[in-house]
Design an enzyme around this catalytic site. Structure first.
Site, mmCIF file in Angstrom:
data_model
loop_
_atom_site.group_PDB
_atom_site.id
_atom_site.type_symbol
_atom_site.label_atom_id
_atom_site.label_comp_id
_atom_site.label_asym_id
_atom_site.label_seq_id
_atom_site.Cartn_x
_atom_site.Cartn_y
_atom_site.Cartn_z
ATOM 1 N N ASP A 35 103.970 -76.616 -22.265
ATOM 2 C CA ASP A 35 104.792 -76.644 -21.057
ATOM 3 C C ASP A 35 105.970 -77.558 -21.379
ATOM 4 O O ASP A 35 105.838 -78.786 -21.377
ATOM 5 C CB ASP A 35 103.952 -77.186 -19.893
ATOM 6 C CG ASP A 35 104.774 -77.338 -18.619
ATOM 7 O OD1 ASP A 35 106.016 -77.244 -18.690
ATOM 8 O OD2 ASP A 35 104.166 -77.565 -17.558
ATOM 9 N N GLU A 84 110.249 -55.580 -6.455
ATOM 10 C CA GLU A 84 108.908 -55.811 -7.009
ATOM 11 C C GLU A 84 108.685 -54.912 -8.216
ATOM 12 O O GLU A 84 109.023 -53.723 -8.189
ATOM 13 C CB GLU A 84 107.844 -55.557 -5.943
ATOM 14 C CG GLU A 84 107.644 -56.800 -5.081
ATOM 15 C CD GLU A 84 107.004 -56.499 -3.747
ATOM 16 O OE1 GLU A 84 107.451 -55.540 -3.109
ATOM 17 O OE2 GLU A 84 106.094 -57.234 -3.354
ATOM 18 N N TYR A 131 115.195 -56.319 -2.788
ATOM 19 C CA TYR A 131 113.778 -56.315 -3.156
ATOM 20 C C TYR A 131 113.594 -55.579 -4.472
ATOM 21 O O TYR A 131 114.186 -54.510 -4.662
ATOM 22 C CB TYR A 131 112.931 -55.632 -2.074
ATOM 23 C CG TYR A 131 112.025 -56.627 -1.383
ATOM 24 C CD1 TYR A 131 111.118 -57.372 -2.143
ATOM 25 C CD2 TYR A 131 112.076 -56.830 -0.018
ATOM 26 C CE1 TYR A 131 110.303 -58.311 -1.527
ATOM 27 C CE2 TYR A 131 111.254 -57.762 0.599
ATOM 28 C CZ TYR A 131 110.379 -58.507 -0.166
ATOM 29 O OH TYR A 131 109.579 -59.428 0.424
ATOM 30 N N THR A 152 110.376 -74.940 -16.802
ATOM 31 C CA THR A 152 111.261 -74.774 -15.663
ATOM 32 C C THR A 152 112.642 -74.469 -16.240
ATOM 33 O O THR A 152 112.868 -74.619 -17.443
ATOM 34 C CB THR A 152 111.362 -76.055 -14.808
ATOM 35 O OG1 THR A 152 111.720 -77.129 -15.677
ATOM 36 C CG2 THR A 152 110.047 -76.379 -14.122
#
Ligand code: DSN
Length: 426
Positions: free
Chosen positions: A193, A49, A47, A219
């Site tokens: 994009d 964050e 984790y 992406t």
């Protein structure tokens, strides 16, 4: 120890499918084994964050190094000065940009989904179209090229706060400079994009959106050939012109607002295993081999486009500048749906696609989208493109003849066995 033979047998089947088919889905690719190894690594257990050096958990010193490496490599790939590698997908990257730049109800302007645009550029079915007032431009009916006059007209009439350029089914390069000019006139931001052509831009074979667009998203799994995911990057940081503030009411620069929009604005824990895989992919993109890969994509796409045209197929815009082509099948009396389903039975994978001004529903469509990034990774060259078009044509012209379709499938398996995929996996 628990062993999941069910899932791993299915993964073996998927490997067989990928090895023995001709993969023409324009948004797919085959990553290197190293990218996959990084993805299937211990980083999935962590984790983290927050951002490097500023996390909400202990034990982040190693993933901090991994994420910093990914950011630095990505900045080098695009000559950017700031990047965020945490978006889980391109859609998340776009959502973060909207959160950082706009208020609900603001107007945005994007390419219509039915003309090759993307769901997240304002479609009524998507968060973007539900939250913002979306306006659209299209392509010219005759040329199939982006209708820049229409874009300018709508921009001047509706004064959107953001103009979005980019597409998922458009085979030509973009005039970013022209879009920026009208955006400056009306005080709008420009978002590029580049999910589809990013690898070709990184390799220097298409116009550079960073020269003219305020913000760029992408992406990482299409022409960039990395793991499934998204990114946001800026070449120049700037103040948000619309007075958007952080949760404490402070004015921040766009890079700070974008970081806040990704986390905690929209996502929780970053996928550090995917970020590790992004770092590996960005390292690969910085090599000479990747430049050559980009060049070969364009050579293959042009060879394939010519082979289709020679067989009487109608390509939107009559050709391609990038990695894909959009084919209107109406003169061949077969729908996109039937073409996709029949080609699937011959192990040739692509997707049905609406063509501009289509008279059929999006579930049926009049067209197919064909892309070459994946087969270029497999090592196929220009001469192989006409062989593939022969096989596609044979299937489409005999779509009710199962014997012919089965015969093509055997030819496909034979052809692709000459281009081994992941031989290390046994
Ligand atoms: N699904 C992607 C594509 O195929 O282009 C767009 O999100």
């Amino acid at each position: 120890m628990y062993q999941d033979s069910v899932v791993f047998n299915l993964l073996e089947k998927e490997l067989y499918r990928q090895r023995h088919g001709i993969e023409l889905i324009a948004s797919e690719n085959f990553t290197s084994l190293e990218v996959m190894k990084a993805m299937g690594s211990v980083a999935t257990n962590k984790y983290a964050e927050g951002y490097p050096g500023k996390r909400y958990y202990g034990g982040c010193e190693v993933v901090d190094e991994i994420e910093t490496l990914a950011i630095e490599r990505l900045k080098k790939v695009f000559g950017a000065t700031w990047a965020n590698v945490q978006p889980h997908s391109g859609a998340q990257a776009n959502t973060a940009v909207f959160l950082a730049c706009l208020k609900p109800g603001d107007a945005i302007l994007g390419l219509d989904l039915s003309m090759g645009g993307h769901l997240t550029h304002g479609s009524p079915a998507n968060y973007s179209g539900k939250t913002y007032r979306a306006f659209f431009y299209g392509v010219d009916r005759e040329t199939g090229l982006v209708n820049y006059e229409q874009l300018e007209q709508v921009a001047r009439a509706e004064k959107p706060k953001m103009i979005i350029c980019g597409a998922s089914a458009y085979s030509r390069d973009w005039d970013y400079k022209r879009i920026r000019a009208v955006a400056d006139e009306i005080g709008a931001l420009v978002l590029a994009d580049i999910a589809h052509p990013a690898g070709l831009i990184a390799a220097g074979h298409l116009n550079d959106p960073f020269d003219h667009c305020h913000i760029v998203t992408s992406t990482t799994h299409k022409t960039l050939r990395g793991p499934r995911g998204g990114i946001i990057a800026l070449r120049h940081d700037f103040e948000n012109p619309f007075g958007i503030k952080d949760p404490k009411g402070n004015l921040r620069t766009m890079s700070q607002l974008l970081d806040l929009a990704v986390f905690p604005g929209m996502q929780g824990g970053p996928l550090e295993h995917v970020i590790a895989a992004k770092a590996v992919a960005f390292g690969e993109i910085l090599t000479e081999d990747f430049k050559n890969y980009g060049k070969q994509i364009i050579l293959n796409a042009q060879a394939m486009a010519k082979a289709f045209v020679d067989k009487g197929y109608h390509l939107i815009s009559n050709g391609t500048d990038n990695h894909l082509m959009l084919i209107d099948l109406r003169n061949k009396n077969i729908t996109g749906k039937k073409a996709q389903e029949t080609l699937d039975r011959a192990h040739i994978t692509l997707n049905k696609n609406a063509v501009p001004f289509d008279d059929k529903s999006p579930f049926v469509t009049s067209g197919i989208r064909v892309g070459v990034p994946a087969i270029t990774t497999r090592g196929l060259k220009e001469k192989d493109m006409s062989a593939i078009v022969e096989l596609i044509d044979k299937v489409l012209m005999n779509s009710d003849d199962e014997k012919t379709v089965a015969g093509v499938k055997e030819e496909v398996v034979r052809l692709m066995s000459q281009f081994p995929l992941y031989p290390e996996l046994g």
